[in-house]
Design an enzyme around this catalytic site. Structure first.
Site, short mmCIF file in Angstrom:
data_model
loop_
_atom_site.label_atom_id
_atom_site.label_comp_id
_atom_site.label_asym_id
_atom_site.label_seq_id
_atom_site.Cartn_x
_atom_site.Cartn_y
_atom_site.Cartn_z
N VAL A 120 51.84 73.72 -11.07
CA VAL A 120 50.81 74.25 -10.18
C VAL A 120 50.41 75.66 -10.59
O VAL A 120 49.23 75.96 -10.75
CB VAL A 120 51.27 74.22 -8.71
CG1 VAL A 120 50.25 74.93 -7.82
CG2 VAL A 120 51.45 72.78 -8.23
N GLU A 133 72.75 69.31 -13.51
CA GLU A 133 74.16 69.08 -13.26
C GLU A 133 74.80 70.23 -12.48
O GLU A 133 75.75 70.02 -11.73
CB GLU A 133 74.91 68.88 -14.59
CG GLU A 133 74.49 67.64 -15.36
CD GLU A 133 74.97 66.35 -14.71
OE1 GLU A 133 75.11 66.27 -13.48
OE2 GLU A 133 75.22 65.39 -15.46
N GLN A 181 58.31 60.15 -13.04
CA GLN A 181 57.75 60.12 -11.69
C GLN A 181 58.75 60.71 -10.70
O GLN A 181 59.95 60.66 -10.90
CB GLN A 181 57.37 58.69 -11.29
CG GLN A 181 58.48 57.68 -11.46
CD GLN A 181 58.05 56.26 -11.20
OE1 GLN A 181 58.83 55.32 -11.32
NE2 GLN A 181 56.81 56.05 -10.84
N TYR A 206 70.62 73.02 -15.07
CA TYR A 206 70.10 73.05 -13.70
C TYR A 206 70.46 71.77 -12.95
O TYR A 206 71.02 71.83 -11.85
CB TYR A 206 68.58 73.23 -13.74
CG TYR A 206 67.94 73.35 -12.38
CD1 TYR A 206 68.15 74.50 -11.61
CD2 TYR A 206 67.11 72.36 -11.88
CE1 TYR A 206 67.55 74.62 -10.35
CE2 TYR A 206 66.50 72.48 -10.64
CZ TYR A 206 66.74 73.61 -9.88
OH TYR A 206 66.15 73.73 -8.64
#
Length: 327
Positions: A193, A152, A281, A150
């Protein structure tokens, strides 16, 4: 021949997916003729069912790794599985979708003289050494890891877009999309989520990977769609790449606690090992977007967006439970 009619013919690849369906809805509402193309690997007809009877909307089952011959004025290239569970299911096909899909859509745009937008991703920054991430940062990506298909693939797609722009003077836009959430997310996409909300609503343990201190920024889908539509409308001189996301930053543990509070769930938080190459992060610097997109910035606060998303999944789960009951 097109000057007589202000209505645009717009192609949206991946149009039956989470983001694509919201984009199709927005473009139809603006009065455009929309061609939604999807192979339904992760997209569903349910996402665009409310548009099927609209004469300005057309659905075509097609895989973008194969050439497509249609007549359009603008192209939004969103086709690609975007969650780790889905893109790692068939990593070779994921890379093909990003790279061959970009080649096919760029070739179509070149033939038609159409403007084309690439839905790139914050994953091009990898596990970043610069925080927050600015567009000038080149990223820190593992080229041979389990997420590389995904990461690259999207990086290569950006390369192709800018080479077509330089070599063929193609009108391009590149949006680097950060974590986005909202109604029509896939229930089993493995994203944080949707995972947390579904687990909380079912009363299951909420699974956090690692110590839960890794952070992400969450943009509600309406704000994201507003951003990429505005990007498509900028002058041809501006190509991007452009970060589009919400700069609010939250740890996974903070998000889990918010979901528990908003759902009034009794679920417990449990910890699992951290997956390989998982970024520590992620937060966008959106100062360029604010300057370029007429003062655009996210309008939806996290709790407000979570409540809308919780309501969607609550209704979805209720429908599934009702369907499972014996008649």
């Amino acid at each position: 021949m097109r000057n007589y009619n202000p209505t645009k013919r717009v192609l949206v690849t991946g149009g039956a997916g989470f983001l694509g369906s919201h984009l199709c809805e927005r473009l139809v509402a603006q009065g455009h003729d929309v061609l939604c193309v999807d192979n339904f690997f992760t997209g569903t007809k349910t996402n665009i069912a409310h548009l099927l009877d609209n004469p300005q909307f057309e659905l075509l089952r097609h895989d973008v790794t194969f050439a497509l011959h249609v007549e359009v004025d603008e192209i939004y290239n969103l086709a690609c599985p975007a969650s780790p569970i889905h893109y790692q299911h068939d990593p070779v096909q994921t890379t093909k979708t990003s790279v061959l899909g970009a080649i096919n859509m760029l070739g179509l745009a070149k033939r038609l003289g159409a403007k084309i937008l690439q839905a790139s991703t914050s994953e091009v920054y990898g596990d970043p050494e610069v925080h927050p991430q600015v567009e000038a940062y080149w990223g820190r990506v593992n080229p041979i890891g389990i997420r590389s298909c995904y990461d690259e693939g999207k990086r290569c797609a950006e390369t192709l877009f800018f080479d077509y722009h330089r070599q063929h003077d193609l009108r391009i836009k590149v949006a680097r999309i950060f974590n986005t959430f909202g109604p029509r997310m896939h229930m089993n996409d493995g994203r944080v989520v949707s995972n947390f909300i579904v687990q909380a609503l079912r009363g299951e343990d909420i699974t956090i990977y690692g110590d839960g201190q890794q952070s992400r920024s969450f943009c509600f889908v309406d704000d994201l769609i507003e951003g990429i539509v505005r990007l498509m409308g900028t002058t041809d001189e501006f190509t991007g790449p452009l970060n589009i996301g919400n700069p609010g930053e939250f740890t996974m543990l903070e998000l889990a606690k918010r979901v528990l509070a908003l759902t009034a769930s009794k679920s417990k938080i449990v910890q699992l090992p951290l997956p390989a190459d998982d970024p520590k992060q992620r937060r966008p610097d959106i100062s360029l977007a604010a300057r370029t997109l007429s003062g655009w910035k996210p309008q939806t606060q996290l709790d407000e967006g979570l409540m809308k998303t919780i309501a969607y999944f609550d209704q979805l789960l209720s429908s599934m439970n009702s369907a499972a009951l014996p008649s």
